[in-house]
Design a protein around this motif. Structure first.
Motif: not given
Ligand SMILES: *[C@@H]1O[C@H](CO)[C@@H](O)[C@H](O)[C@H]1NC(C)=O
Ligand SMILES: *[C@@H]1O[C@H](CO)[C@@H](O)[C@H](O)[C@H]1NC(C)=O
Ligand SMILES: *[C@@H]1O[C@H](CO)[C@@H](O)[C@H](O)[C@H]1NC(C)=O
Ligand SMILES: *[C@@H]1O[C@H](CO)[C@@H](O)[C@H](O)[C@H]1NC(C)=O
Length: 890
Positions: A527, A472-473, A521-523, A278, A739, A494, A475
Motif C-alpha cells: 500500500d 495502483m488501484t 492506494g494499493h500497489g 511502480l 518499484s 485505477h 486511489v
C-alpha cells in the motif's frame, strides 16, 4: 454593408449532424482560378494563424483567419475549423470592415429560439457538425460585400489528458487554398519542466517540415512554430492548390522527478498525480466479445487479429477468459485461467476458431463475464492483490434476451456493484453508443468507439495498452477536512501507467499557509501513500510575480473539469438529480463562457452593447518566464531517541553505549567499490551492506582521500525483500517485482508490517514492524562542487527484535557489551585527550573525539563525543576489518 441583413448569428454545438442548407454563392460552381496568387473564386484568404498557449496541460487556442473579397460582387466566405471533441469553444468574433460582432454564450434554449427566428427570416447561421474520430467541425459562413475584409476569430480551451506517457494536441489543418501568411504557433509552459516535445504533420514531406517547422524546449517552456511559405504550401511546383491537409499533432510530456505536483493560484488548486517506477498490478481480464452475424467479415477478422496481439502482450501474472455472445453465450474456459505460455497457446487456437453467428445478447454475455470475475475472487482463483476488468466489444444493439438498454444497464450495475470497471468498445456506427458510454461510465470505466477502418485492429490494441498496466488501484486523493470546497472527482479505481490523475478544487481559506494532500492506494505488492505539502504563500507569490498568459488558468481548469464531470454524471441521472446537475453545469458554462452541450455561442450586432459589456476581459498576452518553487516541503519525520548505532560521514562508525552514557567510534578506510557488511542476522534474515565511494580527489591516495557510503543494500531473505538506496534513487524489490522512487518523493509504502517512508530530499525510514527501524540519511552537495559528492548515512534507531547472533560492523554491537577507559592523559593534540580502553579482552590506546549525528538535522547535525579506536577499529571489532568485506551489495 452585407452584414446588415443578419441581425443575429448563432453558432450552436448541435447534437447529431443536422445539416442546414447554406446559401452558397452560385459563382462557386464556376470554380475558376484567379490570376492572383491565393485568390479562389474572388476570395483571398491572406492570413490564418493558430495560436496555442498551454499552461499546466490547459490549452487555450485561438484560430484567426483573415480574408478579403476581391470580386466585384458580394461573396460568401466560410470559415471551417475542426476542434477536439473534448474542447469547449469559449469565444468567437467576426469582424467585417473593422466592425466587431462579439460572441456570447447563452443557454441553449434561449439561443435556439433566436436561431430559429433568424432562420425563419431567411438568414444564415453556423453549426458544428460531427466529423472524424477525435474532432468535430465548426463552420460559419457570411456574405461579404465586394472589397470588404472579414476576420474570424475562434477560441477554444481544453485540458490535455495524458495517454501512454504523453499529452497530445491535435490540430486539423485544411486551408483549401494557398494562404500568404499561414502560421501555427504553440507556446507550452509546464511548471514541472518539459521532458519531451515533438510535432509532426501527416501531410508534408520531410523537406518542408524541416524548413518550415521549428520546435524547441528548455526548462519549463516549449515552443512549436510552423510557417510554410506560399511555395512550401503548393501541392506541386507551380500548382495553386494547397498540400496542407491533415493532422498537425504536438506531443509532449513533463518531468516526472516528483510523483505529484500541486499548483495554487487565487484560491484554486490543481493536483497532478502520476507516479512512475511502480510494478504492475496483476489483472484478471474477461473479454466479452460480440460474435453475432453483423460482425461477419472484416470486423471479426480485425477483432481476432487484435485479440491475438493482446495475447502476446499478456503478462504471466495475469488471468483471462473469453466470453462470446451472439444469441447464446459461450465461454472459452469455465473459470479464469492464468496467462501461462501453455494457456496463451491454447487461447490463440481458440481465438482463431471464433466464428460469427446469430443475434446479439449483450445482457447475458456481460452478466456471464461479471459473475465469472466475482466467483474467481470469492473462490480465490485469482491472487488477492490483483485487479479485475471487463472489456466488452460489440458492433450492434441488443436484439435478443433482455434487449431494453435501461434494463441491461440496471442488471450490469447491480451485478458489478462497483467492484471493478467495465470498458465498452463500440465497433462502427450501427449501435447505440450513448448506451455503451453511459453504462461504462456508471461502472467506473469508459466507452471507446472503434472506427470501421483498416486500422481497427490497431485501435483495439491501442485501447488495451492504455488499461494493460495498472500501477495502483483504489486511489484516493485526500485533503484536510473543511479546508477544500468544490472538489472534482478524487477517487479512481485505477491509476494506469502513462496516464495521470488530475484533481482540482478551491481553498476554503484563501489565506491558508500550508496545503497538504495525501494520495493513497494499493500497489502490486504494497500500500502506498504519497504526501504532498506546499507552502501556499510562497507558491502564490512566485506564481503571481509571473505575468501569466492566463492568470486564472487554474480556475478555468477547475471549471472545465467540473463541467466535464457534471455532464458525465448527468448522463446517468434522473429526475431532480438530473435537473440539479444540469443547473450546476449550465451555471458554470455561462459563468466561464464555455460552449457545452447546454449552451450556444450567440454572435450579436455591436449595437447590442449590453452583451458586449458583459464579456469578461481577456487576460494579458505573452507567456511568462515563470519560476515556480519546487514546492516548499515541510519536515514530517522526527526519529525517536538518539540512534544507538550508525555510520555516517567519512565512514565514521559510532556505537552508543547507553549503560556507560558514552560512545565509541572508529573509521574504516577501504578502496572505492568495496562492499562492507554492516548487519547480518541469521535468525531474522536481515542484512545491510554498504558500498564505498570516494570524493572527487585522487582516490588512490589513502592519505588524503575521503570515502563515504554511496550505496546501501537492505535485505531480508525470509521476506524476499530488498531495498537499494543511492543518493539518486531508491529501489524496492519484492521477489522479482520492482518499484523505484526518487528522493523527490514523499511517500509511504506499507505491506504486512513493513513500512518504508521516504521524506523528500532528507531521509528514508525503514521499519519492519515493531523492533527494527533503520534510517538512511541523504547528504546532498552542490553538484558542481570540486571535491564533495552526495553520500548516505545509515542509522539503527531500533534493533531490539534482532537476535543475539547478529553480526557485522554495526550488528556485533547490538547485544550489551562492556568497556572501561582509564589513564586519561593529554596527547600530542592537547584538545584530544588519549586514554587506555579495555574492551573484548584487548587493551587499546584511544583518542577523545567527536562525530556528528545527522539523523534529526541533516544540515548541521548534533555533536556526539566518543572514544576513537584507531587502525580501522582493530581490537574493538571482532577479527579484522577486511573480514567484513563481501562481494556484492546483496
Ligand atoms: C513553373 O513555371 C515556370 C514559369 O512559368 C516554368 O519556367 C517552369 O518550367 C515551371 N515548372 C514546372 C515544374 O512546371
Ligand atoms: C443541487 O443540490 C445541492 C444539494 O443536493 C444543493 O446544495 C444545490 O444548491 C443544488 N444546486 C442547484 C443549482 O440547484
Ligand atoms: C472574445 O474575443 C474578442 C476578440 O479577441 C475579445 O475582445 C473578447 O474580450 C473575447 N471575449 C471573451 C469572453 O474572452
Ligand atoms: C570494567 O570495570 C568493571 C569494574 O572494575 C569490571 O567489573 C568490568 O569487568 C570491566 N570491564 C571490562 C570490559 O574490562
Amino acid at each position: 454593408m452585407a452584414s446588415a441583413w443578419w441581425p443575429c448569428l448563432i453558432l450552436a454545438l448541435l447534437s447529431g449532424s443536422v445539416a442546414f442548407g447554406f446559401p452558397r454563392s452560385p459563382s462557386r460552381l464556376l470554380e475558376k482560378r484567379s490570376l492572383l496568387e491565393g485568390v479562389v473564386d474572388g476570395i483571398e484568404v491572406y492570413s490564418t494563424k493558430i495560436s496555442c498557449k498551454v499552461t499546466s496541460r490547459f490549452a487555450h487556442n485561438v484560430v484567426t483567419t483573415r480574408a478579403v473579397n476581391r470580386a466585384d460582387a458580394a461573396k460568401e466566405v466560410s470559415f471551417d475549423v475542426e476542434l477536439p471533441k473534448t474542447a469547449f469553444i469559449t469565444n468567437f468574433t467576426l469582424t467585417i470592415d473593422g466592425v466587431t460582432y462579439p460572441g456570447n454564450v447563452k443557454e441553449k434554449e434561449v439561443a435556439k429560439k433566436q436561431y430559429e427566428k433568424a432562420v425563419s427570416q431567411g438568414q444564415t447561421a453556423g453549426l458544428v457538425k460531427a466529423s472524424g474520430r477525435k474532432l468535430e467541425k465548426f463552420t460559419v459562413s457570411v456574405n461579404v460585400a465586394a472589397g470588404s475584409k472579414v476576420t474570424f476569430e475562434l477560441t477554444y480551451e481544453e485540458l490535455l489528458k495524458r495517454h501512454k506517457g504523453k499529452y497530445e494536441m491535435y490540430l486539423k489543418i485544411q486551408p483549401k487554398q494557398l494562404v500568404k501568411h499561414f502560421e501555427i504557433e504553440a507556446d507550452i509552459f509546464e511548471p514541472q519542466g518539459i521532458s519531451t516535445l515533438d510535432a509532426e504533420a501527416s501531410f508534408i514531406t520531410n523537406d518542408v517540415l524541416n524548413s518550415a517547422l521549428t520546435k524547441s524546449f528548455s526548462g519549463k517552456k516549449g515552443r512549436v512554430s510552423f510557417k510554410p511559405s506560399l511555395d512550401q504550401q503548393r501541392s506541386c511546383p507551380n500548382c495553386t492548390d494547397s498540400l496542407l491537409k491533415g493532422d498537425f499533432i504536438i506531443t509532449y510530456d513533463v518531468n516526472r522527478a516528483s510523483p505529484a505536483n500541486v499548483q495554487i493560484v487565487n484560491g484554486y488548486f490543481v493536483h497532478f498525480f502520476a507516479p512512475q517506477g511502480l510494478p504492475v498490478v496483476p489483472k484478471s481480464v474477461v473479454f466479452v466479445i460480440d460474435v453475432s452475424g453483423s460482425m461477419h467479415g472484416r470486423k471479426l477478422d480485425q477483432t481476432k487479429d487484435a485479440l491475438l496481439k493482446i495475447l502476446e502482450d499478456m503478462k504471466q501474472e495475469d488471468y483471462l477468459n473469453f466470453i462470446l455472445f451472439s444469441g447464446d453465450v459461450t465461454t472459452w474456459k469455465d473459470n479464469l485461467v492464468q496467462a501461462t505460455p501453455e494457456n496463451i497457446q491454447e487461447a490463440r487456437t481458440f481465438v482463431n476458431s471464433i466464428r460469427d453467428q446469430g443475434m446479439t445478447n449483450i445482457n447475458d454475455g456481460l452478466l456471464r463475464g461479471i459473475n465469472m470475475l466475482k466467483k474467481a475472487r470469492e473462490e480465490n482463483i485469482v491472487p488477492e492483490r490483483s485487479t479485475s476488468i471487463v472489456i466488452m466489444l460489440t458492433d450492434g444493439d441488443a436484439n435478443v434476451g433482455e434487449s431494453r438498454p435501461e434494463k441491461i444497464q440496471e442488471n450490469v450495475k447491480n451485478a458489478i456493484g462497483g467492484r471493478f470497471p467495465l470498458y465498452n468498445l463500440g465497433f462502427g456506427h450501427n449501435l447505440n453508443y450513448n448506451f455503451l458510454d453511459s453504462m461504462a461510465l456508471e461502472n467506473n470505466g469508459f466507452a471507446r468507439r472503434i472506427y470501421e477502418d483498416s486500422d481497427a485492429n490497431l485501435q483495439l490494441q491501442g485501447f488495451y495498452e492504455e488499461v494493460a498496466n495498472p500501477l495502483m488501484t483504489g486511489v484516493e486523493v485526500k485533503y484536510p477536512e473543511n479546508a477544500i470546497l468544490d472538489l472534482t472527482q478524487n477517487t479512481y479505481p485505477h491509476y494506469y501507467d502513462g496516464s495521470e490523475i488530475v484533481v482540482a478544487g478551491r481553498l476554503v481559506d484563501e489565506d491558508m499557509n500550508n496545503f497538504k494532500a495525501n494520495v493513497a492506494g494499493h500497489g502490486a505488492i504494497n500500500d502506498l501513500t504519497f504526501t504532498e505539502e506546499v507552502d501556499v504563500k510562497e507558491m502564490e507569490k512566485a506564481l503571481q510575480e509571473q505575468d501569466y498568459i492566463f492568470g486564472n488558468y487554474i480556475e478555468r481548469l477547475w471549471a472545465y473539469l467540473t463541467i466535464e464531470q457534471l455532464l458525465g454524471k448527468r448522463k446517468n441521472a434522473h429526475g431532480d438529480e438530473k435537473e440539479n446537475l444540469t443547473a450546476q453545469a449550465l451555471d458554470l458554462s455561462l459563468k466561464y463562457h464555455f460552449v457545452t452541450p447546454l449552451t450556444s455561442m450567440v454572435v450579436t450586432k455591436p449595437e447590442d452593447h449590453e452583451n458586449k459589456m458583459a464579456l469578461a476581459n481577456k487576460p494579458g498576452e505573452g507567456l511568462a518566464d515563470a519560476v515556480i518553487p519546487s514546492t516548499a516541503y515541510l519536515n514530517s519525520y522526527n526519529p525517536p531517541s538518539p540512534p544507538s548505532y550508525y555510520v555516517d560521514g567519512d565512514p565514521h562508525f559510532i556505537i552508543n553505549v547507553p549503560e556507560k552514557d558514552d560512545a565509541i567510534c572508529f573509521n574504516i578506510d577501504e578502496d572505492p567499490g568495496t562492499v562492507l557488511r554492516l548487519i547480518q542476522d541469521p535468525i531474522t534474515g536481515f542484512t545491510v551492506n554498504g558500498q564505498i565511494i570516494s570524493d572527487k580527489r585522487d582516490s588512490s591516495n589513502s592519505e588524503t582521500r575521503k570515502t563515504y557510503f554511496g550505496k546501501l543494500g537492505i535485505a531480508n531473505a525470509q521476506m524476499d525483500f530488498r531495498i537499494e538506496v543511492t543518493p539518486e534513487k531508491i529501489t524496492l524489490w519484492n521477489g522479482a517485482a520492482q518499484s523505484t522512487f526518487s528522493w523527490l518523493d514523499t511517500v509511504t509504502v506499507t505491506q504486512n508490517g513493513l513500512s518504508v517512508m521516504i521524506n523528500r530530499k532528507k531521509n528514508m525510514v525503514v521499519s519492519f514492524g515493531d523492533g527494527v527501524t533503520f534510517v538512511v540519511v541523504l547528504h546532498q552537495v552542490w553538484k558542481k562542487h570540486p571535491v564533495h559528492i552526495d553520500f548516505l548515512g545509515f542509522y539503527v534507531v531500533d534493533s531490539h527484535r534482532m537476535s543475539a547472533q547478529t553480526h557485522g560492523l554495526l550488528g556485533q554491537f547490538f547485544h550489551p557489551f562492556d568497556f572501561n577507559v582509564s589513564d586519561i592523559h593529554s596527547g600530542s593534540d592537547p584538545t584530544k585527550p588519549q586514554a587506555t580502553m579495555v574492551v573484548k579482552n584487548h587493551q587499546l590506546t584511544v583518542t577523545r573525539g567527536s562525530q556528528k549525528d545527522y539523523s534529526k538535522d541533516v544540515r548541521d547535525g548534533t555533536k556526539v563525543s566518543c572514544w576513537f579506536v584507531h587502525n580501522n577499529g582493530q581490537g574493538l571489532i571482532d577479527g579484522v576489518h577486511s573480514d567484513y568485506i563481501v562481494p556484492d551489495l546483496f
